[in-house]
Scaffold this active site. Structure first.
Site, mmCIF file in Angstrom:
data_model
loop_
_atom_site.group_PDB
_atom_site.id
_atom_site.type_symbol
_atom_site.label_atom_id
_atom_site.label_comp_id
_atom_site.label_asym_id
_atom_site.label_seq_id
_atom_site.Cartn_x
_atom_site.Cartn_y
_atom_site.Cartn_z
ATOM 1 N N HIS A 104 57.254 31.996 50.260
ATOM 2 C CA HIS A 104 58.159 31.005 49.671
ATOM 3 C C HIS A 104 59.560 31.557 49.454
ATOM 4 O O HIS A 104 60.537 30.810 49.527
ATOM 5 C CB HIS A 104 57.596 30.518 48.336
ATOM 6 C CG HIS A 104 56.314 29.776 48.480
ATOM 7 N ND1 HIS A 104 56.252 28.451 48.829
ATOM 8 C CD2 HIS A 104 55.025 30.191 48.344
ATOM 9 C CE1 HIS A 104 54.991 28.066 48.897
ATOM 10 N NE2 HIS A 104 54.225 29.102 48.602
ATOM 11 N N ASN A 149 41.828 31.493 46.016
ATOM 12 C CA ASN A 149 42.800 30.884 45.109
ATOM 13 C C ASN A 149 43.004 29.409 45.420
ATOM 14 O O ASN A 149 43.202 29.021 46.570
ATOM 15 C CB ASN A 149 44.146 31.624 45.195
ATOM 16 C CG ASN A 149 44.061 33.017 44.605
ATOM 17 O OD1 ASN A 149 44.269 33.219 43.415
ATOM 18 N ND2 ASN A 149 43.733 33.987 45.447
ATOM 19 N N ARG A 158 24.258 26.715 44.877
ATOM 20 C CA ARG A 158 23.828 25.387 45.318
ATOM 21 C C ARG A 158 24.907 24.664 46.135
ATOM 22 O O ARG A 158 24.617 23.651 46.775
ATOM 23 C CB ARG A 158 23.409 24.524 44.118
ATOM 24 C CG ARG A 158 22.154 25.040 43.419
ATOM 25 C CD ARG A 158 21.591 24.017 42.433
ATOM 26 N NE ARG A 158 20.444 24.576 41.737
ATOM 27 C CZ ARG A 158 20.493 25.209 40.568
ATOM 28 N NH1 ARG A 158 21.670 25.358 39.966
ATOM 29 N NH2 ARG A 158 19.407 25.681 40.008
ATOM 30 N N ASP A 189 47.190 41.623 46.406
ATOM 31 C CA ASP A 189 47.967 42.310 45.375
ATOM 32 C C ASP A 189 47.093 42.792 44.218
ATOM 33 O O ASP A 189 47.602 43.356 43.240
ATOM 34 C CB ASP A 189 49.082 41.407 44.844
ATOM 35 C CG ASP A 189 48.573 40.114 44.211
ATOM 36 O OD1 ASP A 189 47.345 39.882 44.208
ATOM 37 O OD2 ASP A 189 49.411 39.326 43.724
ATOM 38 N N HIS A 209 45.811 38.278 42.401
ATOM 39 C CA HIS A 209 45.255 37.016 42.873
ATOM 40 C C HIS A 209 43.771 37.152 43.196
ATOM 41 O O HIS A 209 43.000 36.203 43.027
ATOM 42 C CB HIS A 209 46.010 36.530 44.109
ATOM 43 C CG HIS A 209 47.346 35.937 43.813
ATOM 44 N ND1 HIS A 209 48.449 36.713 43.553
ATOM 45 C CD2 HIS A 209 47.752 34.642 43.715
ATOM 46 C CE1 HIS A 209 49.487 35.921 43.321
ATOM 47 N NE2 HIS A 209 49.094 34.665 43.410
ATOM 48 N N ASP A 218 52.676 35.361 50.139
ATOM 49 C CA ASP A 218 52.818 34.200 49.246
ATOM 50 C C ASP A 218 53.865 34.500 48.173
ATOM 51 O O ASP A 218 53.778 34.030 47.038
ATOM 52 C CB ASP A 218 51.478 33.828 48.602
ATOM 53 C CG ASP A 218 51.486 32.423 47.992
ATOM 54 O OD1 ASP A 218 52.374 31.633 48.336
ATOM 55 O OD2 ASP A 218 50.613 32.131 47.153
ATOM 56 N N ALA A 232 51.915 31.822 39.857
ATOM 57 C CA ALA A 232 52.770 30.990 40.710
ATOM 58 C C ALA A 232 53.303 31.830 41.868
ATOM 59 O O ALA A 232 54.424 32.315 41.844
ATOM 60 C CB ALA A 232 53.918 30.406 39.896
#
Length: 380
Positions: A55, A213, A221, A242, A245, A268, A303
């Site tokens: 990002h 994540n 099940r 890392d 996460h 990410d 985040a």
């Protein structure tokens, strides 16, 4: 024309001594030219890394809607051996996403330095509100093939992978649209059952976004997306290595269970990467801050990350049993290139492929990065 003589070259199946000659367009041969350079014994010439899910970095975000932000991210990434990347959008308003797509297209046209913009990762807005993660629920859309086609047209055909929730209404038709548009469909931010996940794989989903994540968990099940991904060969699993996460043990389990060629290292990372502890930044329109090596929303939700790809390589190498040096490199080079169907020119060192390399030491520290035959970074 540039050349190295008698060096350690990292091929997909192992490290071998050899020579290599290349120009700014392609790898020309595995012979040395008269002016060939030598490298110290402990240096490895590896294919440049491809980060398919990022990002932002250094205070810039792919959702800024500014070509200069994308170019700043590109310039920063060469420090970690990344030579190609996919700026990644997120679940925001449709106008904000469209502005981002246009800015990435413009950045690619203007680019003269840094890691190459290899396409776009569209993460949302076609996701599940149950596993929205750090995405804003108000902007979530049902899977919409017409909107995807509109996004792809606006981007100039740059969207190469899209994260979506297959189980939502319209998911199957959306998957067909991905395949028709030659976009890699990735299951993520999804509450699909194990059976739904396996059905999506049968129908063409070939990737899972940041495994463990923001997706349905394993239960004895109902194996959920996590179990279905571990079970099914040929489905690529993105992983944020890392140790925040996903724990060391979770990554060790992945490396023991999945085939080596089916694991894709991603960062990410957010614009908080490189800003330091306590820094405040944003992810899309949401405020985040750096705390204890994590990027967090104000409510404490993780985040994105501040992970570097070279750090991810070292982390995985510390827990992956039976992995060779080449195996670890493949996780960040050949595997994402194959997932995105870019392996014809990226991901490995072969004649005719792009001359972009990472020069590494034995512990995957980046000593220099070469993009399109030109040195883009040297360790100070």
């Amino acid at each position: 024309m540039k050349s190295f003589r008698d060096i350690n070259i990292v091929f997909p199946d192992g490290v071998r001594k050899g020579s290599i000659t290349f120009d700014e367009r392609s790898i020309l041969s595995f012979e040395a030219s008269e002016n060939a350079l030598s490298l110290p014994e402990g240096v490895y010439l590896a294919p440049g890394f491809l980060d398919e899910h990022i990002h932002g970095a250094c205070g810039r975000d792919a959702m800024d809607g500014d070509p200069e932000s994308i170019l700043k991210i590109a310039d920063a990434l060469v420090q970690e051996g990344v030579t190609s990347f996919l700026p990644t959008t997120m679940t925001e308003t449709i106008p904000a996403i469209e502005k981002s797509l246009l800015s990435i297209q413009e950045a690619k046209k203007k680019q003269t330095s840094g890691a190459n913009i290899a396409g776009i990762h569209l993460e949302g807005p076609f996701i599940s509100p149950i596993f929205k993660g750090a995405q804003a629920e108000i902007n979530i859309q049902k899977p919409n093939p017409a909107l995807l086609e509109r996004f792809q047209k606006l981007s100039g055909g740059l969207i190469r992978i899209v994260t979506f929730a297959y189980e939502e209404d319209g998911g199957e038709e959306f998957l067909k649209a991905c395949l028709r548009l030659n976009i890699t469909p990735s299951l993520g931010h999804s509450n699909a059952t194990g059976q739904e996940a396996l059905a999506s794989f049968d129908k063409g989903v070939t990737s899972v976004t940041h495994l463990y994540n923001a997706q349905s968990r394993f239960h004895h099940r109902d194996i959920g997306i996590v179990g279905a991904t571990l079970l099914r060969d040929g489905v690529k699993a993105e992983i944020i290595a890392d140790f925040h996460h996903s724990s060391k043990e979770a990554i060790a389990l992945l490396c023991k269970t999945k085939r080596k060629e089916d694991i894709v290292l991603i960062s990410d990372s957010t614009e908080a990467k490189g800003l330091g502890e306590g820094a405040k930044a944003k992810l899309g329109s949401q405020e985040i801050h750096v705390q204890n090596g994590l990027a967090l929303l104000e409510n404490g939700t993780i985040a994105g990350s501040i992970l570097r790809i070279d750090d991810a390589l070292r982390n995985v190498s510390s827990v992956a049993k039976g992995y060779s040096y080449s195996d670890i490199v493949n996780l960040a080079a050949l595997n994402p290139a194959k997932s995105l169907r870019l392996d014809g020119r990226l991901g490995s060192i072969a004649i005719g492929k792009e001359p972009s390399f990472s020069l590494l030491d034995s512990s995957f520290h980046v000593l220099a990065t070469i993009v399109n035959g030109t040195v883009a970074y040297r360790k100070p």
